[in-house]
Write an enzyme that holds these catalytic residues in place. Sequence first.
Site, short mmCIF file in Angstrom:
data_model
loop_
_atom_site.label_atom_id
_atom_site.label_comp_id
_atom_site.label_asym_id
_atom_site.label_seq_id
_atom_site.Cartn_x
_atom_site.Cartn_y
_atom_site.Cartn_z
CG ASP A 34 -37.35 -27.79 -43.40
OD1 ASP A 34 -36.42 -28.61 -43.47
OD2 ASP A 34 -37.17 -26.61 -43.06
CD GLU A 76 -37.12 -26.49 -46.57
OE1 GLU A 76 -36.49 -25.67 -45.88
OE2 GLU A 76 -38.32 -26.35 -46.88
CD GLU A 125 -33.10 -23.90 -43.47
OE1 GLU A 125 -32.88 -23.41 -42.36
OE2 GLU A 125 -34.18 -24.42 -43.79
CG HIS A 163 -34.84 -20.28 -44.48
ND1 HIS A 163 -34.19 -19.45 -43.59
CD2 HIS A 163 -35.49 -21.18 -43.72
CE1 HIS A 163 -34.42 -19.85 -42.37
NE2 HIS A 163 -35.22 -20.90 -42.40
#
Length: 371
Positions: free
Chosen positions: A188, A214, A241, A291
């Site tokens: 991420d 991500e 998210e 998330h």
Amino acid sequence: MKITAIQAITLAIPLKPMTPASAWSGATRKQIVVRVSTDEGVTGTGEAFAYGAPLAVASIIEESLAPLIVGQDPRRIEAVVDLMHRGTMIYGRRGLAMFAISGVEIALWDLLGRLHGAPVYQLLGGATRPRLPAYASLMRYDSPADVAAACRHFVAQGFRMLKLHQIDVASVLAAREAVGPDIELMLDTNCPWDPAGAIAMARALAPYRLFWLEEPVWPPEDYEGLARVAASTDTPIALGENESTAFGFREIIAHRAGQILQPSITKVGGISEMKKIAALAQAAGLTVVPHSFYFGPGLAATLHVAATFGGSAPIEFPTGEMETPFLTRPITAKDGWVDVPTGPGLGVEVNEEAIRRYPFVPAAAKPFVLT
């Protein structure tokens, strides 16, 4: 039954120091507990997204949402949520107001479950997965050596999937060398690059076989740019998210911006909206991996919804330990698996000691100086 009061409680429960150290773990985490009370003595508890501006979110809950829904029947969740959406239309389709709506909506589901003596997953149709595979969501670290040490630590705890939060190739290499070929690694990056930069990084990271990459693009809603990245790499792109409502995720799907959708239950509008997003994803042949870097009712709500999904997609599990637990019985992972709470409603209770010890107190405001 009528709603009599809505309360937003802002907290700042810190995390204990970790080894290796991370600036993320040293920072104070922020939490918002949402309570919906009724004239029959039943109370539901939710959690609103709090990182950033908790007092603003709490203000929306108590000053904007409460007047809309006090006096309404909390059992009519869809109707109550519709009132909140319509009442905040001119400023509430994303961001702070949607965080507030999400917290109240989650509390309504908890209340309904407590009223019927049933866990939320039963109200949603039943759990197909009462135990969920979990990946350890790591902090961000200062060096590749720290990344490697953290990866070894969480593999030793039984996790078979780890998510890094680095933005450099050296850290991913260190992680892969530390855990070997059989542990899944995700990355991420929190939106650092333009599409061209993201494509170059995706290609540089390809040898390390990421399970997904991500949010590689800034801004996060550049879905056309993300689609170019997704088309240029074999590594699946994960995102979502920072999006709200099923309509936002419809745009992600329409642009083919990624293969893995990551709605955040405390941002998208709550439990009902998460289910709508999951249905959209299923129709499009995409995977939902929520998330859920939360420690309280937000994590519990995510587990209840994810339990109703089919397939084998994992759940995000936060790393770190709070100085005082957010919940009286903290949700834990064992050998990379998490059990869905089975008590009425969300099946969790907020720790009153944490509320007493860690109220959120904003830093002293600096004077405004016109220059």
